[in-house]
Design a protein around this motif. Structure first.
Motif, PDB file in Angstrom:
ATOM      1  N   THR A   1      -6.017   3.191  14.664  1.00 32.09           N
ATOM      2  CA  THR A   1      -4.556   3.274  14.603  1.00 32.09           C
ATOM      3  C   THR A   1      -3.923   2.053  15.252  1.00 32.09           C
ATOM      4  OG1 THR A   1      -4.632   5.698  14.654  1.00 32.09           O
ATOM      5  CG2 THR A   1      -2.553   4.654  15.268  1.00 32.09           C
TER       6      THR A   1
ATOM      7  N   TRP B   1      -4.216  -1.083  12.884  1.00 33.20           N
ATOM      8  CA  TRP B   1      -3.214  -1.138  11.821  1.00 33.20           C
ATOM      9  C   TRP B   1      -1.827  -1.459  12.395  1.00 33.20           C
ATOM     10  CZ3 TRP B   1      -4.744  -1.967   7.224  1.00 33.20           C
ATOM     11  CH2 TRP B   1      -5.882  -1.357   6.682  1.00 33.20           C
ATOM     12  N   ARG B   2      -1.477  -0.865  13.535  1.00 34.43           N
ATOM     13  CA  ARG B   2      -0.166  -1.119  14.138  1.00 34.43           C
ATOM     14  C   ARG B   2      -0.022  -2.590  14.510  1.00 34.43           C
ATOM     15  NH1 ARG B   2       0.914  -1.890  19.110  1.00 34.43           N
ATOM     16  NH2 ARG B   2      -0.961  -0.820  19.903  1.00 34.43           N
TER      17      ARG B   2
ATOM     18  N   VAL C   1       0.591  -4.917  11.500  1.00 36.86           N
ATOM     19  CA  VAL C   1       1.975  -4.917  11.020  1.00 36.86           C
ATOM     20  C   VAL C   1       2.883  -5.664  11.992  1.00 36.86           C
ATOM     21  CG1 VAL C   1       3.967  -3.478  10.466  1.00 36.86           C
ATOM     22  CG2 VAL C   1       1.687  -2.783   9.718  1.00 36.86           C
ATOM     23  N   GLU C   2       2.733  -5.393  13.287  1.00 41.11           N
ATOM     24  CA  GLU C   2       3.625  -5.993  14.271  1.00 41.11           C
ATOM     25  C   GLU C   2       3.478  -7.508  14.339  1.00 41.11           C
ATOM     26  OE1 GLU C   2       3.863  -2.174  17.363  1.00 41.11           O
ATOM     27  OE2 GLU C   2       2.996  -4.082  18.026  1.00 41.11           O
TER      28      GLU C   2
ATOM     29  N   GLY D   1       3.270  -8.646   9.757  1.00 40.18           N
ATOM     30  CA  GLY D   1       4.082  -8.044   8.714  1.00 40.18           C
ATOM     31  C   GLY D   1       3.290  -7.485   7.559  1.00 40.18           C
ATOM     32  N   VAL D   2       1.963  -7.578   7.593  1.00 39.76           N
ATOM     33  CA  VAL D   2       1.111  -7.055   6.533  1.00 39.76           C
ATOM     34  C   VAL D   2       0.918  -5.562   6.745  1.00 39.76           C
ATOM     35  CG1 VAL D   2      -1.181  -7.130   5.462  1.00 39.76           C
ATOM     36  CG2 VAL D   2      -0.062  -9.256   6.190  1.00 39.76           C
ATOM     37  N   GLU D   3       1.412  -4.768   5.804  1.00 38.47           N
ATOM     38  CA  GLU D   3       1.331  -3.318   5.912  1.00 38.47           C
ATOM     39  C   GLU D   3      -0.089  -2.827   5.611  1.00 38.47           C
ATOM     40  OE1 GLU D   3       3.735  -1.302   6.835  1.00 38.47           O
ATOM     41  OE2 GLU D   3       5.493  -2.617   6.776  1.00 38.47           O
ATOM     42  N   ARG D   4      -0.335  -1.583   5.991  1.00 39.10           N
ATOM     43  CA  ARG D   4      -1.630  -0.980   5.707  1.00 39.10           C
ATOM     44  C   ARG D   4      -1.934  -1.075   4.217  1.00 39.10           C
ATOM     45  NH1 ARG D   4      -4.040   4.106   8.776  1.00 39.10           N
ATOM     46  NH2 ARG D   4      -6.024   4.331   7.656  1.00 39.10           N
ATOM     47  N   PHE D   5      -3.142  -1.467   3.871  1.00 38.94           N
ATOM     48  CA  PHE D   5      -3.508  -1.729   2.485  1.00 38.94           C
ATOM     49  C   PHE D   5      -4.762  -0.951   2.123  1.00 38.94           C
ATOM     50  CE2 PHE D   5      -4.989  -5.163   5.283  1.00 38.94           C
ATOM     51  CZ  PHE D   5      -6.369  -5.017   5.163  1.00 38.94           C
TER      52      PHE D   5
END
Length: 238
Positions: free
Chosen positions: A54, A57-58, A61-62, A65-69
């Protein structure tokens, strides 16, 4: 317990893709100390209420800027050298990811910049290649080897070609990741001899060299290659 020095757990992510035929890794330029201005793998501290995945993944993104894929993600190993972080004793749980069609990153939180780099340039002394912060060069080397090995015994390479595809297109995925093309004869035997690796269609691609057009394929159901398709330095032609 009292008497123990400060101790923290972090996560680091080696996120790979193939961009314009180049095996690439996502790096961030650190905007804060330690190693401000240096490039590093994205990552950060695990919060009290989080598990390592977790947190991974956080932080992705932080910082980028790449979101979960959708794609391959697994835990690589734990890095725990006592002096790996100058702030305090820090143990990192490193993860490795490999997925197609990942977007351009945007720097956020404590990252001053984020971008894709050629993996081989970073690790093998390419032009303008940065020195990595912390022990991230070793993590990246270990992660590159993990992905290279994955392509030996799984069908993961198929995810990086657009259906329908030709065998030369699939072979170029192995070339990008391994750094040299697989032996042509062995490659064809493994791909065509592994039940469910690829499924032939009734169509052919466009010939670009005046020769016979290559047959087009789709992905099959197989997920493993047994025996593995081992890497080799033998070069063949498409």
């Amino acid at each position: 317990m009292s008497g123990h020095p400060p101790f923290a757990v972090t996560v680091d992510l080696a996120v790979f893709t193939i961009r314009d035929g180049v095996f690439s890794v996502l790096l961030v330029e650190r905007g804060v100390e330690p190693f401000a201005g240096s490039w590093a793998l994205p990552g950060g501290f695990v919060e009290v209420a989080e598990d390592a995945e977790t947190a991974a993944w956080r932080e992705l993104v932080e910082e980028t800027g790449v979101e979960r894929f959708e794609g391959h993600l697994e835990q690589l190993r734990t890095y725990s050298a006592p002096d790996r972080d100058p702030r305090m004793r820090v143990v990192s749980v490193a993860h490795v990811a490999f997925a197609p069609d990942l977007p351009e990153p945007t720097a956020g939180s404590d990252a001053a910049n984020a971008r894709w780099w050629s993996v081989d340039d970073v690790l093998d002394g390419g032009p303008d290649a940065p020195a990595l912060a912390f022990d991230h060069e070793q993590i990246l080397r270990d992660a590159r080897e993990r992905i290279r090995a994955k392509l030996e015994y799984t069908t993961l390479a198929r995810e990086f070609v657009t259906e329908p595809f030709t065998l030369p297109e699939l072979r170029r995925v192995y070339t990008a990741v391994w750094g040299s093309p697989p032996d042509l004869g062995n490659f064809r035997r493994k791909v065509l001899g592994t039940d469910g690796f690829v499924v032939p269609t009734d169509a052919h691609g466009v010939s670009t060299a005046g020769g016979r057009p290559a047959l087009l394929y789709r992905r099959g159901r197989a997920s493993e290659i047994q025996p593995p398709m081992l890497r080799t330095t033998t070069r063949g032609s498409d």
